[in-house]
Design a protein around this motif. Structure first.
Motif, short mmCIF file in Angstrom:
data_model
loop_
_atom_site.label_atom_id
_atom_site.label_comp_id
_atom_site.label_asym_id
_atom_site.label_seq_id
_atom_site.Cartn_x
_atom_site.Cartn_y
_atom_site.Cartn_z
N ASP A 10 0.50 2.66 -6.26
CA ASP A 10 -0.91 3.07 -6.23
C ASP A 10 -1.30 3.49 -4.81
N ILE A 11 -0.85 2.72 -3.82
CA ILE A 11 -1.14 3.10 -2.43
C ILE A 11 -0.58 4.48 -2.16
N HIS A 12 0.64 4.70 -2.61
CA HIS A 12 1.27 6.00 -2.36
C HIS A 12 0.46 7.12 -3.01
N ILE A 27 9.40 0.37 1.84
CA ILE A 27 8.08 0.79 2.34
C ILE A 27 8.10 2.28 2.65
N MET A 28 9.19 2.74 3.28
CA MET A 28 9.26 4.16 3.60
C MET A 28 9.27 5.02 2.35
N ILE A 81 3.40 -2.84 10.04
CA ILE A 81 4.37 -3.21 9.01
C ILE A 81 5.77 -3.07 9.57
N LEU A 82 6.01 -1.98 10.28
CA LEU A 82 7.36 -1.76 10.84
C LEU A 82 7.73 -2.84 11.85
N ILE A 83 6.78 -3.15 12.77
CA ILE A 83 7.12 -4.15 13.79
C ILE A 83 7.36 -5.50 13.12
N ASP A 105 8.60 12.31 2.09
CA ASP A 105 8.14 13.59 2.62
C ASP A 105 7.30 13.36 3.87
N GLN A 106 6.43 12.37 3.78
CA GLN A 106 5.55 12.09 4.89
C GLN A 106 6.34 11.58 6.09
N VAL A 107 7.32 10.69 5.82
CA VAL A 107 8.12 10.14 6.91
C VAL A 107 8.89 11.26 7.59
N GLU A 108 9.44 12.15 6.78
CA GLU A 108 10.23 13.23 7.36
C GLU A 108 9.35 14.25 8.09
#
Lengths: 81, 515, 141, 262
Positions: free
Chosen positions: B199-201, B270-271, B223-225, B278-281
């Motif tokens: 849903d967040i996505h 998460i990624m 979140i990453l850290i 797509d967004q990460v890239e």
């Protein structure tokens, strides 16, 4: 008007947090931390989070203080910082 | 609906009920602990196989807990797809190996704590399965805490003084990491009003401007850290080495292969599922930065491993380097997504080979009292079978062809070539070289070493042993099983990678609704 | 200056306080030497997250998230406005934070148990002294 | 000094990032914020659904209880497991088993066993404990309609045992709730929760779907079955929380020996 009361509690919260970290006597620090728990419980109540307030009162201000005290009495009361 | 529809929840209920059964009956009769544990993990293994087959046949699987399906996001959804189902299987297998190894987990003196050990063991498995299969961002935090608290217990259950301090540091770091994750989730909730990953996505994708907002970027960063702290990514790795090398061998065999890998999985999840590939890239600057961090992590992990004199500590720093491989691979951002494929595949390969190496290290520590590298002298003639298992694990770590370790590096390098990240390739090859130096030095000591192994067990001196000192079957079987698995993973790398890529190449299958 | 004060601080006063408490806690976790003090810092850190979440769920002029009898009766009779979302605070963050409080006390219990064993083994709770003693422990593994 | 400097760096950096994001937050108390109302132009957020439908779905007026034990009951199950894990971890870490006890020099017990000078405390607590326990049970049972539920009631019930231990002696309290029995009770609580949540699977419904247990409770609609299901689950939570809270205290106050104590 609830907001000034809110701000008062928030200021007290910060003060309690700082005091509990500065006091060298651990038992006193724990007591201040218990007071912090109670203050934050009041804050939840003003924000309408009654369940959270109830839990914080029993857990945060109650049981965790007791657990701290139990440990401090079994170890050492003074700290160097 | 048949029972097989409930596999995603049965897989973690089995160890949970197992833990309860050990708690109810194991306290009085410690002999039931091991059979109950094995039975529970057996059920999990069966579920994992079932999930894998179903996904292979029918695509991703959604399970709506309590039946709250519509509207999206009101209940909790469990999600199994091609990324996490192989990892579920690996968790189950590695856990069974560790359970077999842990017949007398805490030593003779504290045998009264055997039930506690197995309860925590099963709860850790519950947590790991739960982390892997959940589709809800907050639920993930709860399960991370289940596995974290049980691992603190498993580390501190040992008798040594140091493991307590190590557990304390781990607790501080782990709690701060989990809290950072929680802050990140809170920021996402604040902007999207949802906790369900899919849903967040969807919300982020339908409001593109949200991606650029300060809150969402901060959420991503935190979140990453948080996850990097939990997985011991280089500057945040301080807790790992002491925690895994001073804890009892039986705990290390479960913790070292799975805990950090579960966190790497969370990062990939998460990624892929929350922010979208797509967004990460699209944000190449972030990717470059993380790949640089990964390169530093690989270099630091390998260098620190070279400096160690204790066997397990050396392995621990190799884990730090391996985490660097996976993080870097996931962020390469090459168009063919080979880097990400390599990361997911390396997740499986690394879990099995770390399991193999830690089982070997545990065997040597438990039965020969070997702690330091120099003590390994003359090992091959003493324990030919156990050492051959160790050799296979070590070869996989170096990256020698028929093993899984080779193919994961192959895919990672392929991704790096596509992405043009030459520094990452250099780090990967350099680290492999360091591994080769390290392990061949070990082989040399173990094979040609003249001094006999110092015979002092964990429990104190024992009588002079016979010439051959092969460990008992319950120790040997998991070690050789793990070694076989390392090779099998390598041999069948083609179909496995193909299966993983069904999810990665077409993220629609991941982020869209399942059947 | 005043405009940034009004835009940035006044509507987000809770957020500022949450960040301040959190940073106090985090600072204590890293910098304090006494293990108990570290744990007090850790608890402060965790409670500040509660402040973030609960602040999210506050609605101006809304009541507690418990449906009173009148509203329940109205809702049963089919009135649409009885369960107007603006009348009740957002319950979801409360649920999440109940979980977080419980997780916090569970972590605290385990940490205190570790403190006691460390004190039993090392006779001190000061981190530098513990680390100093750790260096001299060699054949303990 | 080095640690303090690096801590200050880390804290300033983290704080700056968090405050950077704060300017982007919706205003405090805004009923139209995404969390409270949903993203503008999108579907309403989950909390709107809960407020509008939770009472119809579960007939529990306390929305927090309804979400806690039903919609997000899976979270709550593992929250209970977290408590259970903590209890077991503390046993694993701290508990000194009797056989080992001889080797460790007994520290001077700060115990007040046999101390008769505290009559006032003793009598007060003797009066207070039953009241606390009754109120705790009320809190567990009344979680549907007022703040409270399994956690709060369980903590209070555990606190009442802690009160017994503090006012008399730990041995006295352990006489009421011994080590084996509180481990059993903790397991039993999890078993009640997870086992009860497992029952719908038998009828072919999803895990935790209490609505399927209509026949078991003999209720007309699914919403009453959910309401009863929530109650059963709260009892399981309360059992686990009570016993683990007391277990943690018993271990911490007696340094894992479970005798002596504060």
């Amino acid at each position: 008007m609830i907001v000034p009361f809110d701000i008062l509690i928030l200021i007290f919260l910060v003060v309690a947090a700082v005091i509990s970290l500065c006091v060298k006597d651990l038992l006193a620090a724990t007591m201040v931390f218990g007071a912090y728990g109670f203050l934050i419980c009041l804050l939840w109540a003003t924000m309408g989070a009654v369940d959270v307030a109830f839990t914080e009162a029993t857990v945060g201000a109650g049981v965790s203080t007791v657990l701290f005290v139990a440990t401090i009495l079994n170890t050492r009361r003074k700290s160097t910082d | 609906m048949t029972m097989s529809d409930h596999l995603p929840v049965l897989i973690l209920l089995a160890p949970l009920f197992g833990a309860v059964a050990v708690g109810l009956f194991g306290m009085r009769e410690p002999r039931v602990c091991l059979p109950v544990t094995l039975a529970a993990l057996g059920v999990s293994l069966w579920c994992a196989v079932g999930i894998l087959l179903r996904i292979h046949d029918e695509g991703p699987l959604d399970y709506f807990v309590a039946g709250w399906e519509k509207p999206v996001g009101i209940g909790i959804v469990l999600r199994a797809d091609a990324i996490n189902s192989p990892f579920l299987l690996v968790i189950a297998v590695v856990a069974i190996f560790a359970a077999l190894f842990a017949v007398r987990p805490t030593g003779e003196r504290e045998s009264g704590k055997t039930p506690h050990f197995f309860i925590l063991f099963l709860l850790l498995c519950t947590g790991l399965f739960g982390i892997t299969i959940t589709g809800d961002a907050f639920n993930l935090f709860v399960l991370v805490e289940v596995s974290a608290l049980s691992s603190y217990g498993l580390i501190a259950i040992g008798r040594t003084k140091r493991c307590k301090v190590a557990a304390f540091h781990y607790l501080i770091m782990g709690t701060v990491g989990a809290s950072f994750y929680l802050i990140g989730v809170g920021y996402l909730y604040l902007k999207t009003g949802s906790l369900n990953m899919r849903d967040i996505h969807d919300i982020l994708v339908s409001n593109r401007s949200l991606f650029g907002s300060r809150t969402v970027q901060t959420a991503f960063l935190f979140i990453l850290i948080g996850i990097w702290t939990k997985m011991a990514f280089f500057p945040l790795h301080g807790w790992l080495a002491n925690a895994y090398s001073y804890c009892p061998s039986s705990s290390a065999c479960l913790l070292a292969p799975l805990s950090t890998k579960a966190s790497v999985y969370v990062m990939i999840r998460i990624m892929v599922s929350v922010f979208g590939l797509d967004q990460v890239e699209a944000n190449a600057a972030w990717g470059d930065l993380v790949v640089w961090l990964a390169v530093i992590a690989i270099a630091a992990g390998s260098t620190l491993a070279l400096a160690q004199r204790e066997f397990k500590k050396m392995l621990c720093f190799l884990i730090v380097a391996e985490v660097g491989y996976m993080v870097g691979g996931a962020w390469l951002g090459d168009s063919g997504r080979w880097g990400l494929t390599g990361s997911v595949y390396h997740l499986l390969a690394d879990a099995t080979m770390t399991s193999c190496l830690f089982l070997a290290a545990g065997t040597f520590a438990k039965h020969l009292g070997v702690v330091r590298i120099d003590d390994l002298s003359g090992l091959f003639s003493r324990m030919p079978l156990a050492s051959s298992g160790f050799v296979i694990g070590a070869l996989a770590m170096i990256g020698v062809p028929p093993t899984g370790g080779f193919f994961s590096k192959f895919y990672l390098i392929r991704g790096a070539i596509d992405a043009g990240e030459w520094i990452y390739i250099a780090a990967l090859l350099g680290s492999s070289l360091v591994n080769a130096v390290l392990f061949f030095r070990l082989f040399e000591i173990a094979f040609f070493g003249k001094n006999p192994v110092g015979f002092h067990r964990e429990q104190g001196p024992i009588e002079v042993p016979s010439e051959r000192l092969e460990p008992p079957f319950h120790v040997l079987a998991p070690l050789l099983g793990a070694a076989a698995l390392v090779i099998l993973l390598g041999v069948f790398n083609g179909p496995i990678v193909e299966f993983i890529r069904t999810a990665l190449l077409d993220p629609v299958t991941i982020v869209s609704e399942a059947r | 200056m005043t405009s940034s004060f009004h835009d940035w601080i006044v509507p987000h006063f809770n957020a500022w306080v949450y960040v301040i408490i959190m940073m106090t806690g985090l600072w204590a976790v890293i910098a304090k030497n006494n293990l108990i003090k570290k744990l007090i810092g850790l608890s402060l850190f965790q409670t500040s997250i509660l402040l973030l979440y609960v602040s999210l769920g506050v609605k101006e002029g809304a009541g507690i998230p418990i449906i009173d009898h009148e509203a329940a009766a109205l809702a049963m009779s089919g009135s649409d406005d009885a369960l107007n979302p603006d009348r009740f605070a957002n319950p979801l963050p409360h649920v999440l934070m109940l979980t977080a409080i419980v997780v916090g006390v569970a972590t605290l219990g385990v940490a205190l148990a570790l403190c006691q064993t460390i004190y039993r083994d090392f006779g001190t709770l000061e981190e530098d002294e513990v680390l100093e003693q750790m260096k001299t422990l060699h054949d303990d593994v | 000094m080095n640690a303090k400097l690096s801590a200050t760096f880390a804290v300033v950096f983290t704080g700056a990032v968090l405050l950077y994001a704060v300017s982007d937050f919706p205003d405090f108390g805004d009923p139209r914020s995404p969390a409270n109302h949903g993203v503008s132009g999108g579907a309403p957020s989950a909390s709107v659904y809960y407020i509008k439908n939770a009472y119809h779905d579960t007939s529990v007026p306390n929305l927090v209880t309804a979400i806690l034990a039903d919609y997000r009951g899976y979270d709550t199950l593992f929250e209970t497991v977290v408590i259970f894990t903590a209890g077991m971890a503390i046993f694993a870490i701290l508990r000194v088993l009797r056989r080992d006890d001889s080797g460790i020099p007994a520290a001077p017990d700060p115990a007040i066993d046999g101390d008769h000078h505290r009559i006032v405390v003793g009598v007060t607590c003797r009066i207070a404990v039953p009241l606390v326990q009754i109120f705790a049970l009320y809190v567990v049972a009344h979680g549907h309609h007022s703040p409270g539920g399994g956690f709060q009631g369980g903590v209070m019930l555990g606190a009442s045992f802690i009160l017994i231990a503090l006012s008399t002696s730990l041995r006295h309290a352990l006489g009421r709730l011994s080590e084996t029995s509180f481990i059993r009770l903790a397991c039993l609580g999890i078993l009640i929760y997870a086992g009860f949540a497992f029952l719908p699977l038998v009828v072919g419904r999803n895990f935790l779907d209490y609505g399927a247990l209509r026949a078991l409770f003999g209720t007309d609609g699914e919403e009453m079955a959910r309401s009863h299901g929530i109650f059963v689950v709260e009892i399981g939570i309360a059992l686990t929380v009570t016993s683990v809270m007391f277990a943690i205290f018993a271990n911490l106050s007696s340094r894992g020996r479970l005798h002596g104590g504060l």
